[in-house]
Design a protein around this motif. Structure first.
Motif, PDB file in Angstrom:
ATOM      1  N   GLY A   1      -6.459 -20.106   5.354  1.00 44.99           N
ATOM      2  CA  GLY A   1      -7.152 -18.889   5.477  1.00 44.99           C
ATOM      3  C   GLY A   1      -7.448 -18.359   6.890  1.00 44.99           C
ATOM      4  O   GLY A   1      -8.049 -17.086   7.102  1.00 44.99           O
ATOM      5  N   ARG A   2      -7.157 -19.072   8.091  1.00 43.23           N
ATOM      6  CA  ARG A   2      -7.320 -18.685   9.388  1.00 43.23           C
ATOM      7  C   ARG A   2      -6.680 -17.386   9.353  1.00 43.23           C
ATOM      8  O   ARG A   2      -5.319 -17.312   9.282  1.00 43.23           O
ATOM      9  N   ILE A   3      -7.140 -16.510  10.406  1.00 46.60           N
ATOM     10  CA  ILE A   3      -6.866 -15.272  10.759  1.00 46.60           C
ATOM     11  C   ILE A   3      -6.744 -15.160  12.152  1.00 46.60           C
ATOM     12  O   ILE A   3      -7.792 -15.402  12.883  1.00 46.60           O
ATOM     13  N   LEU A   4      -5.675 -14.339  12.802  1.00 47.02           N
ATOM     14  CA  LEU A   4      -5.551 -14.153  14.117  1.00 47.02           C
ATOM     15  C   LEU A   4      -5.164 -12.926  14.520  1.00 47.02           C
ATOM     16  O   LEU A   4      -4.187 -12.396  13.552  1.00 47.02           O
ATOM     17  N   ARG A   5      -5.536 -12.220  15.344  1.00 45.08           N
ATOM     18  CA  ARG A   5      -5.132 -10.852  15.605  1.00 45.08           C
ATOM     19  C   ARG A   5      -4.792 -10.783  17.307  1.00 45.08           C
ATOM     20  O   ARG A   5      -5.719 -11.202  18.031  1.00 45.08           O
ATOM     21  N   ARG A   6      -3.682 -10.149  17.425  1.00 45.05           N
ATOM     22  CA  ARG A   6      -3.430 -10.012  18.977  1.00 45.05           C
ATOM     23  C   ARG A   6      -2.556  -8.604  19.113  1.00 45.05           C
ATOM     24  O   ARG A   6      -2.124  -7.948  18.226  1.00 45.05           O
ATOM     25  N   HIS A   7      -2.723  -8.046  20.410  1.00 51.03           N
ATOM     26  CA  HIS A   7      -2.100  -6.721  20.712  1.00 51.03           C
ATOM     27  C   HIS A   7      -0.885  -6.954  21.233  1.00 51.03           C
ATOM     28  O   HIS A   7      -0.597  -7.897  22.086  1.00 51.03           O
ATOM     29  N   LEU A   8       0.299  -6.333  20.744  1.00 49.21           N
ATOM     30  CA  LEU A   8       1.898  -6.575  21.345  1.00 49.21           C
ATOM     31  C   LEU A   8       1.763  -5.143  22.269  1.00 49.21           C
ATOM     32  O   LEU A   8       2.346  -4.312  21.480  1.00 49.21           O
ATOM     33  N   GLY A   9       1.827  -5.182  23.306  1.00 45.99           N
ATOM     34  CA  GLY A   9       1.962  -4.120  24.112  1.00 45.99           C
ATOM     35  C   GLY A   9       3.206  -3.758  24.550  1.00 45.99           C
ATOM     36  O   GLY A   9       4.281  -4.537  24.908  1.00 45.99           O
ATOM     37  N   TYR A  10       3.553  -2.184  24.575  1.00 50.47           N
ATOM     38  CA  TYR A  10       4.725  -1.911  25.098  1.00 50.47           C
ATOM     39  C   TYR A  10       4.528  -0.176  25.348  1.00 50.47           C
ATOM     40  O   TYR A  10       3.540   0.200  24.947  1.00 50.47           O
ATOM     41  N   ASP A  11       5.388   0.294  26.086  1.00 52.28           N
ATOM     42  CA  ASP A  11       5.186   1.695  26.565  1.00 52.28           C
ATOM     43  C   ASP A  11       5.849   2.645  25.485  1.00 52.28           C
ATOM     44  O   ASP A  11       6.793   2.908  25.450  1.00 52.28           O
ATOM     45  N   THR A  12       4.709   3.056  24.447  1.00 55.56           N
ATOM     46  CA  THR A  12       5.123   4.023  23.305  1.00 55.56           C
ATOM     47  C   THR A  12       5.705   5.148  23.884  1.00 55.56           C
ATOM     48  O   THR A  12       6.406   5.728  23.295  1.00 55.56           O
ATOM     49  N   ALA A  13       5.093   5.694  25.042  1.00 58.54           N
ATOM     50  CA  ALA A  13       5.629   7.154  25.559  1.00 58.54           C
ATOM     51  C   ALA A  13       7.081   7.270  25.794  1.00 58.54           C
ATOM     52  O   ALA A  13       7.587   8.251  25.703  1.00 58.54           O
ATOM     53  N   ASP A  14       7.690   6.093  26.286  1.00 64.28           N
ATOM     54  CA  ASP A  14       8.928   5.993  26.605  1.00 64.28           C
ATOM     55  C   ASP A  14       9.920   5.350  25.591  1.00 64.28           C
ATOM     56  O   ASP A  14      11.160   5.235  25.838  1.00 64.28           O
ATOM     57  N   THR A  15       9.233   5.102  24.390  1.00 65.47           N
ATOM     58  CA  THR A  15      10.096   4.397  23.326  1.00 65.47           C
ATOM     59  C   THR A  15      10.310   5.530  22.321  1.00 65.47           C
ATOM     60  O   THR A  15       9.433   6.063  21.800  1.00 65.47           O
ATOM     61  N   VAL A  16      11.702   5.729  22.125  1.00 68.78           N
ATOM     62  CA  VAL A  16      11.850   6.978  21.194  1.00 68.78           C
ATOM     63  C   VAL A  16      12.465   6.110  19.846  1.00 68.78           C
ATOM     64  O   VAL A  16      12.647   7.068  18.847  1.00 68.78           O
ATOM     65  N   TYR A  17      12.778   5.016  19.926  1.00 64.48           N
ATOM     66  CA  TYR A  17      13.047   4.108  18.637  1.00 64.48           C
ATOM     67  C   TYR A  17      12.842   2.794  18.833  1.00 64.48           C
ATOM     68  O   TYR A  17      12.832   2.361  19.767  1.00 64.48           O
ATOM     69  N   SER A  18      12.429   2.189  17.868  1.00 63.80           N
ATOM     70  CA  SER A  18      12.077   0.736  17.999  1.00 63.80           C
ATOM     71  C   SER A  18      12.625  -0.071  16.594  1.00 63.80           C
ATOM     72  O   SER A  18      12.558   0.638  15.519  1.00 63.80           O
ATOM     73  N   ALA A  19      13.115  -1.410  16.782  1.00 62.99           N
ATOM     74  CA  ALA A  19      13.206  -1.819  15.605  1.00 62.99           C
ATOM     75  C   ALA A  19      12.680  -3.619  15.755  1.00 62.99           C
ATOM     76  O   ALA A  19      12.688  -4.105  16.900  1.00 62.99           O
ATOM     77  N   PHE A  20      11.852  -4.007  14.902  1.00 66.34           N
ATOM     78  CA  PHE A  20      11.218  -5.380  15.066  1.00 66.34           C
ATOM     79  C   PHE A  20      11.998  -6.334  14.285  1.00 66.34           C
ATOM     80  O   PHE A  20      12.475  -6.164  13.027  1.00 66.34           O
ATOM     81  N   SER A  21      11.668  -7.551  14.403  1.00 66.24           N
ATOM     82  CA  SER A  21      12.200  -8.630  13.557  1.00 66.24           C
ATOM     83  C   SER A  21      11.307  -9.768  13.872  1.00 66.24           C
ATOM     84  O   SER A  21      10.639 -10.356  14.769  1.00 66.24           O
ATOM     85  N   LEU A  22      11.182 -10.627  12.740  1.00 64.01           N
ATOM     86  CA  LEU A  22      10.323 -11.963  12.865  1.00 64.01           C
ATOM     87  C   LEU A  22      11.284 -13.044  12.337  1.00 64.01           C
ATOM     88  O   LEU A  22      12.069 -12.832  11.412  1.00 64.01           O
ATOM     89  N   SER A  23      11.240 -13.889  13.489  1.00 71.46           N
ATOM     90  CA  SER A  23      12.166 -14.964  13.156  1.00 71.46           C
ATOM     91  C   SER A  23      11.672 -16.189  12.259  1.00 71.46           C
ATOM     92  O   SER A  23      10.454 -16.283  11.876  1.00 71.46           O
ATOM     93  N   GLU A  24      12.566 -17.182  11.980  1.00 69.16           N
ATOM     94  CA  GLU A  24      12.034 -18.152  11.102  1.00 69.16           C
ATOM     95  C   GLU A  24      11.016 -19.142  11.554  1.00 69.16           C
ATOM     96  O   GLU A  24      10.303 -19.721  10.852  1.00 69.16           O
ATOM     97  N   SER A  25      10.969 -18.998  12.941  1.00 66.00           N
ATOM     98  CA  SER A  25      10.069 -19.979  13.491  1.00 66.00           C
ATOM     99  C   SER A  25       8.696 -19.189  13.831  1.00 66.00           C
ATOM    100  O   SER A  25       7.900 -19.800  14.456  1.00 66.00           O
TER     101      SER A  25
END
Length: 403
Positions: free
Chosen positions: A345-369
């Motif tokens: 039940g441990r919970i962790l929260r973190r911010h993943l930062g990037y320049d959203t103003a310059d990003t017109v499209y994004s695709a994310f992926s979670l690896s098996e690790s």
């Protein structure tokens, strides 16, 4: 099992209202995980470029990313190709439709002894529009392919239009449909996954909810199941008013054949209520739900003058890795990831930062690790980055064991 009633229109209205509020608020004060830029991709039609010149046009952009063991796979539907690259951005294998791609500039026979990754390969395949990707421990990778319209099929009112292609490092192996190798096409595929046993899991969206198909490492169908939007079990104390719920996503447990179902619950009232999110382990063989795991919502506080108001929004469920469930939500300066350990039940929260103003499209992926990778397409080029969320999870687990 008693089913709760649904109210899709109320849910949609709440989601839209929340999005409007959320986009105007300030981000919560969270620790950040350092973003590592791995390499960049230029726009164009050469073998190591991607074509995103129609970013401002309507319709889905079929460009996706997957990563395993430091090797990246990038599908580019408009160019009808898939790139396999190492973490330095060197092209290793080009899987492409030769009718729509120029001949590669590199010579496949070249071999520079100073580099272990200098030998490049090409694999020809008549892609139409490759998109979603997944890889397994055998260095096989899977790609969702949308068939030309003349090959679409209609069954039980469903438009069957997609298949899953399977490749190894040297060639096309076969394609998988609903029944397995060479089967009929799937309805709309929301995502594909691989497990530690090299099983392929295909999650589709239909009118009723989710259809999930699972195949062993040879492509033989292990099970298929239909999970309706209204299948979320009752949870918590009954309120005085009515409550509606909806299953928002289904992802596989990478270490077993069970599934994780994310259900969101809302009070059906005139005022906007606080969402309740619960993850239910689900056995697709007997249809049994296990005890739910409550997932805290994202909280956004907005201060205007002397007034302060806090809004709570449900996270998007993006997958599972090791003993962790991963959730994400977009914010003005990137996104916030919430990791929940389903063992303790441990919970962790973190911010993943990037320049959203310059990003017109994004695709994310979670690896098996447990690494989160992303393709961030800017106006002039695309960046491939990752955040080492696996290191964070490992450090927390080691610290817990030492206590």
């Amino acid at each position: 099992m008693k089913k709760l009633g649904g109210n899709f229109f109320a849910f949609a209205a709440f989601s839209f209202f929340s999005l409007l509020i959320f986009s105007c608020g300030k981000n919560s004060d969270l620790s950040s995980i350092r973003r590592e830029e791995k390499f960049t991709l230029n726009y164009g039609n050469l073998e190591n470029q991607i074509n995103l010149f129609d970013l401002n046009s309507t319709g889905e952009i079929n460009t996706r990313i997957a990563m395993r063991d430091g090797f990246f796979f990038i599908s580019n539907g408009k160019s009808k190709k898939i790139l396999q690259m190492n973490s330095f951005g060197e092209l290793l294998t080009l899987y492409h439709n030769p009718e729509t791609n120029p001949a590669p500039l590199f010579d496949e026979t070249e071999n520079d002894s100073d580099s272990a990754y200098s030998t490049k390969k090409t694999v020809a395949y008549p892609f139409n529009s490759p998109s979603l990707l997944a890889t397994d421990s055998r260095q096989y990778f899977y790609a969702v392919e949308t068939l030309p319209k003349e090959r679409h099929e209609i069954s039980d009112g469903r438009n069957l239009r997609q298949i899953v292609l399977r490749f190894n490092s040297d060639s096309f192996v076969n394609y998988i449909g609903q029944q397995g190798i060479g089967g009929t096409p799937f309805p709309f595929v929301r995502n594909i996954y691989t497990t530690q046993a090299n099983n392929l899991v295909v999650v589709c969206i239909v009118v009723e909810g989710f259809m999930v198909f699972c195949y062993d490492d040879s492509g033989t169908l292990l099970y298929e199941t239909l999970i309706r939007y209204s299948d979320a079990p009752e949870y918590g104390e009954k309120s005085q008013g009515s409550r509606f719920s909806e299953i928002e996503n289904v992802v596989p447990d990478p270490s077993s054949r069970r599934l994780f179902l994310k259900a969101d619950y809302y009070e059906d009232s005139a005022s906007v209520s606080e969402p309740l999110t619960v993850i239910f382990p689900f056995d697709p063989y007997n249809g049994e739900f296990k005890d739910g795991i409550e997932i805290p919502p994202y909280e956004e506080s907005i201060t205007q003058g002397f007034a302060k108001q806090t809004y709570k929004l449900p996270y998007n469920f993006i997958g599972a890795a090791s003993d962790w469930l991963f959730f994400m939500i977009s914010v003005d300066s990137g996104c916030v990831v919430q990791m929940v350990n389903f063992q303790n039940g441990r919970i962790l929260r973190r911010h993943l930062g990037y320049d959203t103003a310059d990003t017109v499209y994004s695709a994310f992926s979670l690896s098996e690790s447990g690494i989160i990778s992303a393709l961030l397409a800017g106006r002039e080029k695309a960046k491939v980055v990752w955040w080492r969320t696996d290191d964070l999870a490992r450090a927390i687990s080691e610290a817990t064991q030492e206590k």
